[in-house]
Design a protein around this motif. Sequence first.
Motif, mmCIF file in Angstrom:
data_model
loop_
_atom_site.group_PDB
_atom_site.id
_atom_site.type_symbol
_atom_site.label_atom_id
_atom_site.label_comp_id
_atom_site.label_asym_id
_atom_site.label_seq_id
_atom_site.Cartn_x
_atom_site.Cartn_y
_atom_site.Cartn_z
ATOM 1 N N VAL A 1 0.831 -1.206 0.000
ATOM 2 C CA VAL A 1 0.000 0.000 0.000
ATOM 3 C C VAL A 1 0.862 1.251 0.000
ATOM 4 C CG1 VAL A 1 -1.711 1.307 1.307
ATOM 5 C CG2 VAL A 1 -1.922 -1.172 1.121
ATOM 6 N N GLU A 2 1.936 1.252 0.756
ATOM 7 C CA GLU A 2 2.796 2.435 0.799
ATOM 8 C C GLU A 2 3.556 2.619 -0.505
ATOM 9 O OE1 GLU A 2 5.160 2.200 4.332
ATOM 10 O OE2 GLU A 2 3.457 2.738 5.634
ATOM 11 N N ALA A 3 3.930 1.524 -1.177
ATOM 12 C CA ALA A 3 4.565 1.637 -2.494
ATOM 13 C C ALA A 3 3.590 2.242 -3.501
ATOM 14 C CB ALA A 3 5.032 0.264 -2.974
ATOM 15 N N LEU A 4 2.325 1.835 -3.424
ATOM 16 C CA LEU A 4 1.299 2.406 -4.297
ATOM 17 C C LEU A 4 1.130 3.895 -4.015
ATOM 18 C CD1 LEU A 4 -0.975 1.960 -6.403
ATOM 19 C CD2 LEU A 4 -2.493 1.421 -4.477
ATOM 20 N N ALA A 5 1.166 4.267 -2.739
ATOM 21 C CA ALA A 5 1.017 5.681 -2.372
ATOM 22 C C ALA A 5 2.175 6.509 -2.919
ATOM 23 C CB ALA A 5 0.946 5.818 -0.848
ATOM 24 N N ARG A 6 3.388 5.955 -2.908
ATOM 25 C CA ARG A 6 4.532 6.691 -3.457
ATOM 26 C C ARG A 6 4.381 6.872 -4.962
ATOM 27 N NH1 ARG A 6 7.242 3.529 0.451
ATOM 28 N NH2 ARG A 6 7.746 1.919 -1.079
ATOM 29 N N SER A 7 3.896 5.853 -5.636
ATOM 30 C CA SER A 7 3.670 5.967 -7.080
ATOM 31 C C SER A 7 2.612 7.019 -7.376
ATOM 32 C CB SER A 7 3.231 4.612 -7.651
ATOM 33 O OG SER A 7 4.237 3.639 -7.478
ATOM 34 N N TYR A 8 1.573 7.035 -6.546
ATOM 35 C CA TYR A 8 0.512 8.030 -6.712
ATOM 36 C C TYR A 8 1.062 9.440 -6.525
ATOM 37 C CZ TYR A 8 -3.659 10.766 -5.655
ATOM 38 O OH TYR A 8 -4.626 11.735 -5.644
ATOM 39 N N ASP A 9 1.859 9.646 -5.467
ATOM 40 C CA ASP A 9 2.411 10.970 -5.191
ATOM 41 C C ASP A 9 3.294 11.449 -6.343
ATOM 42 O OD1 ASP A 9 1.117 11.035 -2.806
ATOM 43 O OD2 ASP A 9 2.869 10.528 -1.581
ATOM 44 N N ALA A 10 4.086 10.518 -6.897
ATOM 45 C CA ALA A 10 4.971 10.895 -7.994
ATOM 46 C C ALA A 10 4.170 11.366 -9.194
ATOM 47 C CB ALA A 10 5.864 9.720 -8.379
ATOM 48 N N LEU A 11 3.058 10.714 -9.449
ATOM 49 C CA LEU A 11 2.218 11.111 -10.584
ATOM 50 C C LEU A 11 1.390 12.344 -10.260
ATOM 51 C CD1 LEU A 11 1.022 10.546 -13.399
ATOM 52 C CD2 LEU A 11 -0.636 9.043 -12.297
ATOM 53 N N GLY B 1 -2.714 22.282 -6.492
ATOM 54 C CA GLY B 1 -3.293 23.613 -6.384
ATOM 55 C C GLY B 1 -2.526 24.511 -5.438
ATOM 56 N N VAL B 2 -1.337 24.079 -5.032
ATOM 57 C CA VAL B 2 -0.517 24.835 -4.101
ATOM 58 C C VAL B 2 0.726 25.321 -4.831
ATOM 59 C CG1 VAL B 2 0.805 24.727 -1.953
ATOM 60 C CG2 VAL B 2 -1.346 23.478 -2.170
ATOM 61 N N PRO B 3 1.076 26.604 -4.710
ATOM 62 C CA PRO B 3 2.305 27.083 -5.364
ATOM 63 C C PRO B 3 3.484 26.186 -5.028
ATOM 64 C CG PRO B 3 1.095 28.916 -4.372
ATOM 65 C CD PRO B 3 0.399 27.665 -3.938
ATOM 66 N N GLY B 4 4.203 25.804 -6.051
ATOM 67 C CA GLY B 4 5.332 24.906 -5.844
ATOM 68 C C GLY B 4 4.957 23.456 -6.036
ATOM 69 N N GLY B 5 3.665 23.179 -6.177
ATOM 70 C CA GLY B 5 3.219 21.839 -6.533
ATOM 71 C C GLY B 5 3.173 20.838 -5.406
ATOM 72 N N SER B 6 3.166 21.277 -4.157
ATOM 73 C CA SER B 6 3.104 20.308 -3.071
ATOM 74 C C SER B 6 2.306 20.876 -1.902
ATOM 75 C CB SER B 6 4.512 19.923 -2.598
ATOM 76 O OG SER B 6 5.173 21.067 -2.088
ATOM 77 N N LEU B 7 1.782 19.985 -1.110
ATOM 78 C CA LEU B 7 1.025 20.361 0.068
ATOM 79 C C LEU B 7 1.945 20.437 1.278
ATOM 80 C CD1 LEU B 7 -2.102 18.093 -0.426
ATOM 81 C CD2 LEU B 7 -1.985 20.566 -0.732
ATOM 82 N N PRO B 8 1.533 21.143 2.334
ATOM 83 C CA PRO B 8 2.345 21.179 3.555
ATOM 84 C C PRO B 8 2.606 19.769 4.062
ATOM 85 C CG PRO B 8 0.571 22.780 3.687
ATOM 86 C CD PRO B 8 0.320 21.944 2.458
ATOM 87 N N TYR B 9 3.781 19.533 4.538
ATOM 88 C CA TYR B 9 4.174 18.205 4.987
ATOM 89 C C TYR B 9 3.949 18.072 6.481
ATOM 90 C CZ TYR B 9 7.123 14.267 6.292
ATOM 91 O OH TYR B 9 7.583 13.098 6.816
ATOM 92 N N TYR B 10 3.363 16.953 6.882
ATOM 93 C CA TYR B 10 3.184 16.670 8.304
ATOM 94 C C TYR B 10 3.840 15.333 8.598
ATOM 95 C CZ TYR B 10 -0.221 20.441 8.170
ATOM 96 O OH TYR B 10 -0.819 21.651 8.011
ATOM 97 N N ASP B 11 4.547 15.284 9.694
ATOM 98 C CA ASP B 11 5.234 14.068 10.104
ATOM 99 C C ASP B 11 4.250 13.170 10.841
ATOM 100 O OD1 ASP B 11 6.859 12.085 10.948
ATOM 101 O OD2 ASP B 11 8.216 13.357 12.137
ATOM 102 N N ASP B 12 3.836 12.065 10.198
ATOM 103 C CA ASP B 12 2.851 11.199 10.847
ATOM 104 C C ASP B 12 3.439 10.375 11.972
ATOM 105 O OD1 ASP B 12 4.266 9.300 9.506
ATOM 106 O OD2 ASP B 12 2.626 8.631 8.209
#
Length: 296
Positions: free
Chosen positions: A261-271, A280-291
Amino acid sequence: MDVFQSLRQSRELTENERMIAGYVLDHPEEVARMSSRELARRTYTNPTAVLRFSRKLGFDNFNDFKVNIVSDLKRARMDGVRVRPTDAPVAVCDKMAHLNARIVEETKRKLSMRTLRQVASLIEGAAAVDFFATDLNAAVASYATHILCLTGKLCCVLDTLDRSVYSALVAPADHVAFLVSKSGMDRTLLEVADVLKGRRVPTVAITASPNAPLAGRCDHVLEAFYFTRSERFGEMVFGTSCKYLYDTLFAMVYAGSTERVEALARSYDALYYDRLDRSGVPGGSLPYYDDSELPD
């Protein structure tokens, strides 16, 4: 198991005992104040039959049975969340929070861990997950398809008669089907369950009525919570209970296939973020939160 669940699920009652059980389910608050003689009169039976009925359910006598009715009514009561025109917004917020917490608590209490594990295993091994549901049930099932797709499962909601029946007629055996009905009496779902059984498709009923025909026609049953005295909140109560079941199944499937599941999530994020820049965020990424800061 509470008194009302025992009454709904008991399959070894005589005809007279079924009459008593039906009256108790329809008039629990009245029965809690009745004598055995009065209940016998209302059900056209006799006090001895009422005593045998109470003992068959595991109680010492009718008074012991009534004590448990009162206890279960207090636990399931939804009167505290009745919204009134004079309620301030903060009061409405508090009542809805209380209602949601109570729904989750009651749904969890009714869950069979064995059935939950079996259903999660079916999802893990299935090529696709089909949800047969209508109206609000279909809307909540749509939510389930979204979170399950995060685990790599192909999912769809069949929410009309034509789509349900045609899909059932061609469903392959490597799918798993969820049939969602509060009453468990939906005629279309009953026919769909029979068709899927003939095609050897594993079926899971989600219903508030575990003794209804739909439950008997499916391989597994997950009981969702519903309270008949919840007035206008009735549909929301059942829908919230279903959502809790879906969230729990998602978490179990995720826990059983974390690396995939986490490998799929990384592939999704890359795409999604790197190539499509859909954030929709300047710079193309959302704020990062450490889970890692979240509780286990």
